[in-house]
Write a protein that holds these residues in place. Structure first.
Motif, PDB file in Angstrom:
ATOM      1  N   LEU A  35       0.808  -1.218   0.000  1.00  0.00           N
ATOM      2  CA  LEU A  35       0.000   0.000   0.000  1.00  0.00           C
ATOM      3  C   LEU A  35       0.843   1.270   0.000  1.00  0.00           C
ATOM      4  O   LEU A  35       0.294   2.369  -0.007  1.00  0.00           O
ATOM      5  CB  LEU A  35      -0.951  -0.009   1.200  1.00  0.00           C
ATOM      6  CG  LEU A  35      -2.045  -1.074   1.137  1.00  0.00           C
ATOM      7  CD1 LEU A  35      -2.853  -1.109   2.425  1.00  0.00           C
ATOM      8  CD2 LEU A  35      -2.964  -0.847  -0.060  1.00  0.00           C
ATOM      9  N   ASP A  36       2.136   1.133   0.021  1.00  0.00           N
ATOM     10  CA  ASP A  36       3.036   2.276  -0.096  1.00  0.00           C
ATOM     11  C   ASP A  36       4.376   1.778  -0.619  1.00  0.00           C
ATOM     12  O   ASP A  36       5.299   1.529   0.157  1.00  0.00           O
ATOM     13  CB  ASP A  36       3.218   2.982   1.253  1.00  0.00           C
ATOM     14  CG  ASP A  36       4.041   4.263   1.126  1.00  0.00           C
ATOM     15  OD1 ASP A  36       4.484   4.574  -0.008  1.00  0.00           O
ATOM     16  OD2 ASP A  36       4.241   4.946   2.139  1.00  0.00           O
ATOM     17  N   MET A  80       9.153  -9.365  18.434  1.00  0.00           N
ATOM     18  CA  MET A  80       8.879  -9.136  17.031  1.00  0.00           C
ATOM     19  C   MET A  80       8.544  -7.671  16.773  1.00  0.00           C
ATOM     20  O   MET A  80       7.801  -7.058  17.539  1.00  0.00           O
ATOM     21  CB  MET A  80       7.725 -10.023  16.554  1.00  0.00           C
ATOM     22  CG  MET A  80       7.536 -10.061  15.040  1.00  0.00           C
ATOM     23  SD  MET A  80       6.209 -11.208  14.569  1.00  0.00           S
ATOM     24  CE  MET A  80       6.902 -12.761  15.172  1.00  0.00           C
ATOM     25  N   SER A  81       9.100  -7.103  15.706  1.00  0.00           N
ATOM     26  CA  SER A  81       8.763  -5.728  15.335  1.00  0.00           C
ATOM     27  C   SER A  81       8.856  -5.582  13.822  1.00  0.00           C
ATOM     28  O   SER A  81       9.510  -6.377  13.138  1.00  0.00           O
ATOM     29  CB  SER A  81       9.690  -4.725  16.034  1.00  0.00           C
ATOM     30  OG  SER A  81      11.033  -4.910  15.630  1.00  0.00           O
ATOM     31  N   TYR A  82       8.197  -4.539  13.314  1.00  0.00           N
ATOM     32  CA  TYR A  82       8.137  -4.287  11.877  1.00  0.00           C
ATOM     33  C   TYR A  82       8.568  -2.849  11.608  1.00  0.00           C
ATOM     34  O   TYR A  82       8.125  -1.926  12.291  1.00  0.00           O
ATOM     35  CB  TYR A  82       6.717  -4.533  11.359  1.00  0.00           C
ATOM     36  CG  TYR A  82       6.173  -5.881  11.748  1.00  0.00           C
ATOM     37  CD1 TYR A  82       6.666  -7.032  11.159  1.00  0.00           C
ATOM     38  CD2 TYR A  82       5.190  -5.991  12.726  1.00  0.00           C
ATOM     39  CE1 TYR A  82       6.185  -8.279  11.535  1.00  0.00           C
ATOM     40  CE2 TYR A  82       4.706  -7.239  13.103  1.00  0.00           C
ATOM     41  CZ  TYR A  82       5.202  -8.372  12.505  1.00  0.00           C
ATOM     42  OH  TYR A  82       4.728  -9.605  12.880  1.00  0.00           O
ATOM     43  N   HIS A  83       9.417  -2.669  10.631  1.00  0.00           N
ATOM     44  CA  HIS A  83      10.024  -1.377  10.366  1.00  0.00           C
ATOM     45  C   HIS A  83       9.781  -0.969   8.920  1.00  0.00           C
ATOM     46  O   HIS A  83       9.786  -1.802   8.016  1.00  0.00           O
ATOM     47  CB  HIS A  83      11.529  -1.443  10.639  1.00  0.00           C
ATOM     48  CG  HIS A  83      11.870  -1.896  12.026  1.00  0.00           C
ATOM     49  ND1 HIS A  83      12.319  -1.038  12.998  1.00  0.00           N
ATOM     50  CD2 HIS A  83      11.802  -3.124  12.614  1.00  0.00           C
ATOM     51  CE1 HIS A  83      12.519  -1.708  14.127  1.00  0.00           C
ATOM     52  NE2 HIS A  83      12.215  -2.978  13.910  1.00  0.00           N
ATOM     53  N   GLY A  84       9.588   0.331   8.703  1.00  0.00           N
ATOM     54  CA  GLY A  84       9.406   0.873   7.373  1.00  0.00           C
ATOM     55  C   GLY A  84      10.561   1.781   7.005  1.00  0.00           C
ATOM     56  O   GLY A  84      10.863   2.728   7.738  1.00  0.00           O
ATOM     57  N   VAL A  85      11.200   1.488   5.869  1.00  0.00           N
ATOM     58  CA  VAL A  85      12.375   2.246   5.440  1.00  0.00           C
ATOM     59  C   VAL A  85      12.088   2.845   4.065  1.00  0.00           C
ATOM     60  O   VAL A  85      11.903   2.116   3.086  1.00  0.00           O
ATOM     61  CB  VAL A  85      13.626   1.339   5.361  1.00  0.00           C
ATOM     62  CG1 VAL A  85      14.849   2.163   4.963  1.00  0.00           C
ATOM     63  CG2 VAL A  85      13.863   0.632   6.693  1.00  0.00           C
ATOM     64  N   SER A  86      12.062   4.184   3.976  1.00  0.00           N
ATOM     65  CA  SER A  86      11.911   4.835   2.677  1.00  0.00           C
ATOM     66  C   SER A  86      13.158   4.555   1.833  1.00  0.00           C
ATOM     67  O   SER A  86      14.273   4.505   2.354  1.00  0.00           O
ATOM     68  CB  SER A  86      11.722   6.340   2.862  1.00  0.00           C
ATOM     69  OG  SER A  86      10.530   6.614   3.576  1.00  0.00           O
ATOM     70  N   ALA A 205      -2.319  -4.492   4.477  1.00  0.00           N
ATOM     71  CA  ALA A 205      -1.539  -5.483   3.728  1.00  0.00           C
ATOM     72  C   ALA A 205      -0.740  -6.335   4.704  1.00  0.00           C
ATOM     73  O   ALA A 205       0.384  -5.989   5.050  1.00  0.00           O
ATOM     74  CB  ALA A 205      -0.621  -4.804   2.733  1.00  0.00           C
ATOM     75  N   ASP A 206      -1.328  -7.419   5.179  1.00  0.00           N
ATOM     76  CA  ASP A 206      -0.762  -8.368   6.135  1.00  0.00           C
ATOM     77  C   ASP A 206       0.060  -7.663   7.214  1.00  0.00           C
ATOM     78  O   ASP A 206      -0.267  -6.572   7.638  1.00  0.00           O
ATOM     79  CB  ASP A 206       0.030  -9.477   5.436  1.00  0.00           C
ATOM     80  CG  ASP A 206       1.116  -8.958   4.499  1.00  0.00           C
ATOM     81  OD1 ASP A 206       2.012  -8.256   4.964  1.00  0.00           O
ATOM     82  OD2 ASP A 206       1.064  -9.284   3.304  1.00  0.00           O
ATOM     83  N   VAL A 207       1.160  -8.272   7.678  1.00  0.00           N
ATOM     84  CA  VAL A 207       1.883  -7.715   8.823  1.00  0.00           C
ATOM     85  C   VAL A 207       2.886  -6.660   8.376  1.00  0.00           C
ATOM     86  O   VAL A 207       3.493  -6.755   7.320  1.00  0.00           O
ATOM     87  CB  VAL A 207       2.628  -8.822   9.605  1.00  0.00           C
ATOM     88  CG1 VAL A 207       1.658  -9.780  10.230  1.00  0.00           C
ATOM     89  CG2 VAL A 207       3.608  -9.563   8.709  1.00  0.00           C
ATOM     90  N   GLY A 208       3.022  -5.658   9.192  1.00  0.00           N
ATOM     91  CA  GLY A 208       4.083  -4.687   8.980  1.00  0.00           C
ATOM     92  C   GLY A 208       3.798  -3.617   7.957  1.00  0.00           C
ATOM     93  O   GLY A 208       4.620  -2.730   7.754  1.00  0.00           O
ATOM     94  N   GLY A 209       2.652  -3.658   7.306  1.00  0.00           N
ATOM     95  CA  GLY A 209       2.336  -2.647   6.306  1.00  0.00           C
ATOM     96  C   GLY A 209       1.676  -1.430   6.922  1.00  0.00           C
ATOM     97  O   GLY A 209       1.144  -1.479   8.024  1.00  0.00           O
ATOM     98  N   GLN A 210       1.713  -0.325   6.206  1.00  0.00           N
ATOM     99  CA  GLN A 210       1.044   0.889   6.635  1.00  0.00           C
ATOM    100  C   GLN A 210      -0.396   0.848   6.135  1.00  0.00           C
ATOM    101  O   GLN A 210      -0.635   0.901   4.929  1.00  0.00           O
ATOM    102  CB  GLN A 210       1.759   2.117   6.081  1.00  0.00           C
ATOM    103  CG  GLN A 210       1.116   3.433   6.494  1.00  0.00           C
ATOM    104  CD  GLN A 210       1.185   3.676   7.987  1.00  0.00           C
ATOM    105  OE1 GLN A 210       2.186   3.391   8.617  1.00  0.00           O
ATOM    106  NE2 GLN A 210       0.116   4.192   8.557  1.00  0.00           N
TER     107      GLN A 210
END
Length: 270
Positions: A35-36, A80-86, A205-210
């Protein structure tokens, strides 16, 4: 015998102390957020006792060029953690395997903690995003609405139509729908003149998505949203609350088909 036992104990203790906490950190996945797509998702499993305070990921390609750096927004990594990297990657082919180097830094990028070599597929071969749809009425108005959600692509063709019923305080969850790469418009309305209570619709969008979330106020005629699936659409992911005089549902009453009529000025665009 005592000397032997003492030496064995010391050796064992030193061996445990020398083990790096990075050995107990696993990278679960590295891929584009459906989604991004300007963001790379990184899933991490930490089985060590180290919490890696104020962590951030830097991602490099196989030539050592920095392609993305995470904005630090976690106190640490616990389990457990989820990260977003531009990122600045371009022209990634569906199903293409790419070699990356991930650096885990701590203390707002003051100390390098771990390095991981990863071979991953950022964009799935099908270019299809598994999107789960959630709808929720948080209020207490004693009205049950028969709702219809439609998703149309950039050419105006309908790709999904869902009928569901919501009453106050209830959730509706639609199993993941596979949306191909592209830009989509979403409309949610009722068989009646207006939505009876505050309505929240979320695409995840499942795990870790925005997630993409839109909220309509009670009395709005329709909730309008836009979705960007693996595309980088040149649109605003916006929400427009359309009043009754700018929106029409027909036929009314309806049995098995509900049509939306929305003027062009009713949708947010750039």
């Amino acid at each position: 015998m005592k000397s032997f036992l003492l030496a064995l104990t010391v050796f064992t203790t030193l061996g445990l102390a020398a083990q790096s906490p990075c050995d107990e950190v696993s990278i679960l996945f590295v891929n584009f957020d459906p989604l991004d797509p300007t963001v790379i998702r990184v899933g991490v499993q930490n089985d060590s006792s180290e919490n890696f305070s104020y962590p951030g990921f830097r991602i490099y390609d196989d030539q050592g060029t920095l392609i993305g750096e995470e904005v630090v927004n976690f106190f640490g990594i616990a389990e457990m953690s989820y990260h977003g990297v531009s990122h600045n990657l371009e022209n990634i082919e569906p199903g293409e395997s790419i070699d990356l180097v991930l650096e885990l830094w701590t203390g707002f990028y003051q100390e390098l903690a771990c390095t991981f070599d990863v071979s991953t597929v950022l964009l799935p071969p099908t270019e299809c995003g598994e999107i789960t749809i959630y709808a929720y009425y948080p209020g207490d108005t004693q009205v049950t609405d028969n709702l219809q959600l439609t998703i149309t692509d950039a050419e105006g063709s309908e790709v999904e139509s869902i009928d569901f019923t919501l009453s106050p305080g209830s959730f509706y969850v639609y199993e993941p729908v596979c949306l191909s790469r592209g830009c989509y418009d979403v409309l949610v309305g009722t068989m009646d003149a207006a939505i009876s209570d505050d309505l929240t619709v979320t695409f995840s969008a499942d795990v870790g998505g925005q997630p993409v979330t839109g909220t309509a106020m009670g009395g709005d005629a329709v909730l309008a949203m836009q979705l960007d699936v693996y595309q980088g659409c040149d649109t605003t992911t916006g929400i427009e609350h359309l009043s009754n005089d700018t929106f029409a549902l027909y036929p009314n009453p309806a049995s098995n088909q509900l049509n939306f009529s929305v003027p062009l000025t009713g949708i947010i665009t750039d």
